[in-house]
Motif scaffolding. Structure first.
Motif, mmCIF file in Angstrom:
data_model
loop_
_atom_site.group_PDB
_atom_site.id
_atom_site.type_symbol
_atom_site.label_atom_id
_atom_site.label_comp_id
_atom_site.label_asym_id
_atom_site.label_seq_id
_atom_site.Cartn_x
_atom_site.Cartn_y
_atom_site.Cartn_z
ATOM 1 N N GLU A 1 0.821 -1.219 0.000
ATOM 2 C CA GLU A 1 0.000 0.000 0.000
ATOM 3 C C GLU A 1 0.850 1.262 0.000
ATOM 4 O O GLU A 1 0.321 2.354 -0.123
ATOM 5 N N TYR A 2 2.184 1.118 0.127
ATOM 6 C CA TYR A 2 3.082 2.271 0.085
ATOM 7 C C TYR A 2 4.463 1.798 -0.349
ATOM 8 O O TYR A 2 4.915 0.731 0.056
ATOM 9 N N ILE A 3 5.116 2.593 -1.190
ATOM 10 C CA ILE A 3 6.503 2.343 -1.568
ATOM 11 C C ILE A 3 7.205 3.688 -1.667
ATOM 12 O O ILE A 3 6.656 4.649 -2.193
ATOM 13 N N SER A 4 8.406 3.773 -1.109
ATOM 14 C CA SER A 4 9.130 5.048 -1.133
ATOM 15 C C SER A 4 9.936 5.173 -2.411
ATOM 16 O O SER A 4 10.208 4.183 -3.091
ATOM 17 N N GLY A 5 10.300 6.381 -2.716
ATOM 18 C CA GLY A 5 11.204 6.611 -3.832
ATOM 19 C C GLY A 5 10.600 7.245 -5.060
ATOM 20 O O GLY A 5 10.988 8.337 -5.433
ATOM 21 N N PRO A 6 9.662 6.586 -5.727
ATOM 22 C CA PRO A 6 9.216 7.127 -7.013
ATOM 23 C C PRO A 6 8.411 8.416 -6.849
ATOM 24 O O PRO A 6 7.761 8.625 -5.835
ATOM 25 N N ARG A 7 8.504 9.234 -7.890
ATOM 26 C CA ARG A 7 7.741 10.486 -7.868
ATOM 27 C C ARG A 7 6.449 10.348 -8.654
ATOM 28 O O ARG A 7 5.871 11.326 -9.088
ATOM 29 N N ILE A 8 6.043 9.120 -8.840
ATOM 30 C CA ILE A 8 4.776 8.832 -9.528
ATOM 31 C C ILE A 8 3.778 8.402 -8.465
ATOM 32 O O ILE A 8 4.136 7.698 -7.519
ATOM 33 N N ALA A 9 2.534 8.807 -8.597
ATOM 34 C CA ALA A 9 1.502 8.402 -7.635
ATOM 35 C C ALA A 9 1.422 6.883 -7.575
ATOM 36 O O ALA A 9 1.634 6.180 -8.573
ATOM 37 N N PHE A 10 1.129 6.356 -6.406
ATOM 38 C CA PHE A 10 1.062 4.915 -6.186
ATOM 39 C C PHE A 10 0.134 4.245 -7.194
ATOM 40 O O PHE A 10 0.465 3.219 -7.766
ATOM 41 N N GLU A 11 -1.039 4.834 -7.434
ATOM 42 C CA GLU A 11 -2.000 4.270 -8.379
ATOM 43 C C GLU A 11 -1.450 4.278 -9.802
ATOM 44 O O GLU A 11 -1.813 3.444 -10.621
ATOM 45 N N GLY A 12 -0.562 5.218 -10.110
ATOM 46 C CA GLY A 12 0.076 5.266 -11.423
ATOM 47 C C GLY A 12 1.111 4.167 -11.593
ATOM 48 O O GLY A 12 1.303 3.645 -12.695
ATOM 49 N N LEU A 13 1.791 3.814 -10.498
ATOM 50 C CA LEU A 13 2.771 2.732 -10.541
ATOM 51 C C LEU A 13 2.099 1.379 -10.714
ATOM 52 O O LEU A 13 2.623 0.490 -11.387
ATOM 53 N N TYR A 14 0.970 1.216 -10.039
ATOM 54 C CA TYR A 14 0.272 -0.076 -10.028
ATOM 55 C C TYR A 14 -1.186 0.113 -10.432
ATOM 56 O O TYR A 14 -2.095 -0.013 -9.615
ATOM 57 N N PRO A 15 -1.429 0.434 -11.731
ATOM 58 C CA PRO A 15 -2.794 0.732 -12.161
ATOM 59 C C PRO A 15 -3.721 -0.485 -12.197
ATOM 60 O O PRO A 15 -4.935 -0.328 -12.062
ATOM 61 N N ASN A 16 -3.165 -1.684 -12.366
ATOM 62 C CA ASN A 16 -4.016 -2.859 -12.518
ATOM 63 C C ASN A 16 -3.940 -3.834 -11.359
ATOM 64 O O ASN A 16 -4.922 -4.468 -11.020
ATOM 65 N N LYS A 17 -2.771 -3.978 -10.769
ATOM 66 C CA LYS A 17 -2.576 -4.969 -9.718
ATOM 67 C C LYS A 17 -1.494 -4.487 -8.758
ATOM 68 O O LYS A 17 -0.430 -4.054 -9.192
ATOM 69 N N LYS A 18 -1.780 -4.574 -7.462
ATOM 70 C CA LYS A 18 -0.793 -4.193 -6.452
ATOM 71 C C LYS A 18 0.057 -5.419 -6.104
ATOM 72 O O LYS A 18 -0.446 -6.531 -6.048
#
Length: 145
Positions: free
Chosen positions: A39-56
């Motif tokens: 539900e959280y990952i540090s580092g990227p400057r992309i929104a979490f939902e943008g990183l994992y749009p289909n599956k977490k």
């Protein structure tokens, strides 16, 4: 007198065994018997939902095999792990499927999990994977096994 001695020894043996089982459960910190979802990952400057749009990403720890299984947000994930107290490290991921997925979260997940040095399960039951003293990933329980 022999029956009394046998009964006392039996009770003490059961108590000792139950204490050891409790200690082992506490040492695992609740890692086992559940599937964990990122539900959280540090580092990227992309929104979490943008990183994992289909599956977490999800992880399930196999205590017997000392492997973790799940997915990295796109492809299947499997790797050995080493657990000593709260110290936790992950080995190289095994072979995975080769699907193309949107978002780029797969690479970020693989990068962060290689850096993990320890873990905690907080008072809310969340699994925090930590690099040095900084939480880099947080997971919530999604299923009990």
């Amino acid at each position: 007198m022999k029956k009394y001695t046998l009964a006392v020894v039996s009770v003490l043996t059961l108590l000792f065994a139950s204490c050891m089982a409790t200690k082992e459960t506490k040492n695992s910190g609740g890692l086992y018997g559940t599937t964990w979802e990122l539900e959280y990952i540090s580092g990227p400057r992309i929104a979490f939902e943008g990183l994992y749009p289909n599956k977490k990403p999800q992880l399930t720890f196999d205590q017997k095999e000392t492997r973790v299984y799940g997915n990295n947000g796109c492809n299947g994930y499997s790797a050995p792990y080493t657990l000593k107290g709260n110290s936790l490290t992950f080995g190289e991921a095994g072979p995975t499927t080769m699907m193309f997925c949107e978002g780029g979260g797969e690479q970020e997940f693989l990068k962060q999990i290689k850096n993990v040095t320890s873990y905690t399960v907080d008072k809310d039951g969340k699994l925090n994977l930590i690099h040095k003293d900084v939480p880099v990933m947080r997971f919530k329980k999604v299923t009990k096994q």
